[in-house]
Design a protein around this motif. Structure first.
Motif, short mmCIF file in Angstrom:
data_model
loop_
_atom_site.label_atom_id
_atom_site.label_comp_id
_atom_site.label_asym_id
_atom_site.label_seq_id
_atom_site.Cartn_x
_atom_site.Cartn_y
_atom_site.Cartn_z
N PRO A 210 0.86 -1.23 0.09
CA PRO A 210 -0.04 0.09 -0.02
C PRO A 210 0.88 1.32 -0.01
CG PRO A 210 0.17 -0.72 2.13
CD PRO A 210 0.99 -1.76 1.22
N VAL A 211 0.30 2.49 -0.45
CA VAL A 211 1.02 3.63 -0.30
C VAL A 211 1.48 4.00 1.24
CG1 VAL A 211 -1.48 4.88 -0.18
CG2 VAL A 211 0.78 5.96 -1.15
N VAL A 212 2.50 4.65 0.98
CA VAL A 212 2.65 4.99 2.66
C VAL A 212 2.14 6.02 3.28
CG1 VAL A 212 4.76 5.73 3.89
CG2 VAL A 212 5.09 4.05 2.13
N GLY A 213 1.70 6.03 4.57
CA GLY A 213 1.17 6.94 5.41
C GLY A 213 -0.14 7.24 5.36
N ASP A 214 -1.02 6.76 4.28
CA ASP A 214 -2.19 7.16 3.79
C ASP A 214 -3.32 6.85 5.17
OD1 ASP A 214 -4.47 8.25 1.88
OD2 ASP A 214 -5.07 6.19 2.07
N ALA A 215 -3.31 5.44 5.69
CA ALA A 215 -4.16 5.07 6.62
C ALA A 215 -3.79 5.22 8.02
CB ALA A 215 -4.50 3.60 6.21
N HIS A 216 -4.63 5.21 8.82
CA HIS A 216 -4.62 5.58 10.14
C HIS A 216 -5.19 4.65 11.13
CE1 HIS A 216 -1.07 8.38 10.03
NE2 HIS A 216 -1.57 8.75 9.00
N SER A 217 -5.89 3.80 10.66
CA SER A 217 -6.87 2.70 11.41
C SER A 217 -6.99 1.62 10.41
CB SER A 217 -8.24 3.27 11.58
OG SER A 217 -9.01 3.63 10.48
N ALA A 218 -7.38 0.47 10.93
CA ALA A 218 -7.80 -0.95 10.23
C ALA A 218 -8.71 -0.60 9.08
CB ALA A 218 -8.26 -1.89 11.15
N ALA A 219 -9.86 0.33 9.52
CA ALA A 219 -10.82 0.45 8.24
C ALA A 219 -10.23 1.47 7.30
CB ALA A 219 -11.95 1.20 9.09
N ALA A 220 -9.51 2.20 7.57
CA ALA A 220 -8.75 3.19 6.45
C ALA A 220 -8.11 2.59 5.75
CB ALA A 220 -8.09 4.35 7.15
N GLY A 221 -7.40 1.49 6.29
CA GLY A 221 -6.24 0.35 5.48
C GLY A 221 -7.18 -0.06 4.35
N ILE A 222 -8.27 -0.42 4.45
CA ILE A 222 -8.90 -1.17 3.29
C ILE A 222 -9.38 -0.05 2.43
CG2 ILE A 222 -11.53 -1.85 2.80
CD1 ILE A 222 -9.76 -4.13 4.24
N GLY A 223 -9.74 1.14 2.78
CA GLY A 223 -9.80 2.08 1.62
C GLY A 223 -8.49 2.25 0.88
N THR A 224 -7.32 2.53 1.56
CA THR A 224 -5.89 2.64 0.92
C THR A 224 -5.84 1.45 -0.08
OG1 THR A 224 -5.26 3.90 2.94
CG2 THR A 224 -3.50 3.04 1.12
N MET A 225 -5.95 0.29 0.45
CA MET A 225 -5.88 -0.98 -0.55
C MET A 225 -6.55 -0.85 -1.95
SD MET A 225 -5.57 -3.67 2.71
CE MET A 225 -6.02 -5.33 1.53
N ARG A 226 -7.92 -0.38 -1.72
CA ARG A 226 -8.89 -0.50 -2.60
C ARG A 226 -8.61 0.61 -3.62
NH1 ARG A 226 -14.40 -1.21 0.66
NH2 ARG A 226 -14.52 -3.84 0.84
N ARG A 227 -8.17 1.76 -3.28
CA ARG A 227 -8.02 2.89 -4.27
C ARG A 227 -6.60 3.83 -4.27
NH1 ARG A 227 -8.21 6.15 -0.48
NH2 ARG A 227 -9.67 6.13 1.26
N GLY A 228 -5.87 3.19 -3.42
CA GLY A 228 -4.50 4.29 -3.19
C GLY A 228 -4.98 5.35 -2.16
N SER A 229 -4.20 6.46 -2.25
CA SER A 229 -4.56 7.65 -1.62
C SER A 229 -5.07 8.76 -2.51
CB SER A 229 -3.13 8.11 -0.79
OG SER A 229 -3.41 9.39 -0.08
N LEU A 230 -5.93 9.73 -1.62
CA LEU A 230 -6.55 10.67 -2.40
C LEU A 230 -5.90 11.99 -1.77
CD1 LEU A 230 -10.37 9.58 -2.21
CD2 LEU A 230 -8.50 9.34 -4.12
N LYS A 231 -4.76 11.79 -1.05
CA LYS A 231 -4.17 12.73 -0.09
C LYS A 231 -2.83 13.32 -0.79
CE LYS A 231 -5.98 10.66 4.04
NZ LYS A 231 -5.71 10.01 5.10
N PRO A 232 -2.31 14.67 -0.54
CA PRO A 232 -0.91 15.03 -1.12
C PRO A 232 0.15 13.79 -0.79
CG PRO A 232 -1.92 16.68 -0.09
CD PRO A 232 -2.81 15.77 0.25
N LEU A 233 0.84 13.26 -1.63
CA LEU A 233 1.60 12.00 -1.46
C LEU A 233 2.82 12.51 -0.58
CD1 LEU A 233 1.56 10.23 -4.72
CD2 LEU A 233 0.38 9.77 -2.53
N ALA A 234 3.46 13.55 -0.75
CA ALA A 234 4.59 14.13 0.03
C ALA A 234 4.52 13.96 1.59
CB ALA A 234 5.26 15.18 -0.58
N SER A 235 3.19 15.00 1.79
CA SER A 235 3.08 15.04 3.42
C SER A 235 2.94 13.69 3.85
CB SER A 235 1.94 16.09 3.28
OG SER A 235 0.50 15.46 2.78
N LEU A 236 2.23 12.67 3.35
CA LEU A 236 2.19 11.62 3.83
C LEU A 236 3.32 10.71 4.48
CD1 LEU A 236 -0.65 9.67 1.68
CD2 LEU A 236 -0.83 11.01 3.61
N VAL A 237 4.33 11.04 3.69
CA VAL A 237 5.66 10.60 3.99
C VAL A 237 6.39 11.24 5.24
CG1 VAL A 237 8.09 9.91 3.20
CG2 VAL A 237 6.19 9.42 1.72
#
Length: 365
Positions: A210-237
């Motif tokens: 999965p993309v780094v730093g997008d999810a911060h809960s188990a439920a959010a992890g499912i969303g990250t796996m399904r579609r990647g991130s919708l947030k600015p990528l650099a700030s996630l790192v």
């Protein structure tokens, strides 16, 4: 949160599987043939787990020394089970080390068999460590990449880093050649280890991760796996990494099946962009694209970012692969015959990379 998520997700499947096994036993007569005396060499199956862990590796685990179910403690009450593989004919001192992180519902042993990384260790002369997630931390043995805070996934990454440092010191391994690789949840954890400990890790490989730093809960992890991130990528790192990584850089290999139904291939493209930003991008550095194995089951598209003559970032998009380790042992779950040999690609990428000056005081912490 991770436990409740896992229970909801797997409870129904587990119950159905149990009912199916019971039905099969009731419907199938006991075959008389299976009562025949087995060959004598199978008598070794009666060995205790402790004895088996000290025995030489079987052919499926390489020709070197396999040590399973070892225990590490960091002195703070945190413990980690792991396996160690020492290649055949290895001379003590200054071996490189590759740390392999399994996916959910896997074990260190299954991951070693499925990836066949030990055979590459025999050929390349490096040690392999296989940390194993505890079911008391996460019931499905998932590394908690989806909770990257200091109390959960961050703590697991730090514990793995402490294990690596201990093994480097104990066996006199080369501190400049420490590499981390993982599959799926293991890929997410490999990224956390590398980003939190950039002075320890020379390079990282992430397979179906999965993309780094997008999810911060188990439920959010499912969303990250399904579609990647919708947030600015650099700030996630920035939110999950040690600031030193922005000066040191972090060479990375990303592998992903284009038919992956579990972790969307978009994650791989976003990982590429995240690690491209970490490796000091310059306007003149244009990624080099190639298609290899065209028309075969091993076909994949490769995108390389170079620094001079050295590849510091590589993306492999594997055409006919689902959610599994490419070119692995298909008899082991989550490993597929299709695609290039991922273990070969991982080791060849790692070979030319070093972390100059690693192993000094405070390295990795």
């Amino acid at each position: 949160m991770a436990r409740s998520f896992s229970n909801l997700f797997f409870k129904a499947a587990k119950k159905i599987s149990k009912l199916q096994r019971t039905a099969l036993r009731m419907a199938s007569p006991k075959p008389a043939r299976k009562r025949a005396t087995p060959p004598r060499k199978t008598a070794t199956k009666t060995a205790s787990p402790a004895t088996a862990a000290r025995q030489p590796a079987t052919p499926s685990l390489g020709n070197g020394r396999w040590e399973g179910t070892r225990q590490f403690s960091d002195g703070k009450g945190r413990q980690l089970t792991f396996a160690r593989y020492t290649p055949a004919g290895a001379t003590p001192g200054h071996l490189p080390v590759v740390v392999m992180l399994h996916g959910c519902r896997q074990t260190a042993l299954a991951f070693a068999r499925g990836t066949r990384m030990n055979q590459w260790a025999d050929a390349g002369g490096f040690m392999v460590l296989y940390p194993q997630q505890s079911m008391t931390r996460q019931v499905q043995r998932c590394w908690r990449w989806f909770q990257p805070d200091d109390a959960h996934g961050g703590a697991e990454a730090d514990l793995i880093a402490a294990l690596i440092q201990s093994e480097v010191a104990r066996h006199g391994l080369d501190p400049e050649r420490v590499y981390v690789a993982g599959l799926s949840a293991g890929a997410g954890m490999a990224a956390l280890v590398a980003l939190r400990h950039p002075s320890l890790v020379a390079a990282v490989a992430m397979h179906s991760g999965p993309v780094v730093g997008d999810a911060h809960s188990a439920a959010a992890g499912i969303g990250t796996m399904r579609r990647g991130s919708l947030k600015p990528l650099a700030s996630l790192v920035r939110d999950v990494a040690d600031p030193a990584v922005f000066e040191l850089g972090m060479p990375a290999l990303i592998l992903h099946g284009q038919l992956d139904p579990a972790v969307a291939p978009r994650n791989a493209k976003q990982l590429f962009e995240q690690f491209r930003a970490l490796n000091d991008p310059r306007p003149e550095d244009v990624p080099v694209e190639r298609v290899l194995g065209l028309g075969s089951e091993k076909a994949y598209r490769r995108v390389d970012l170079m620094r001079g003559r050295k590849t510091v970032l590589r993306l492999c998009e594997i055409t006919r692969l689902e959610h599994a380790w490419s070119g692995g042992d298909p008899s082991v779950k989550y490993h597929a015959r299709n695609g290039p040999d991922a273990s070969a690609l991982v080791w060849r990428f790692f070979q030319g990379l070093r972390r100059a000056g690693a192993g000094g005081p405070g390295s990795g912490d």
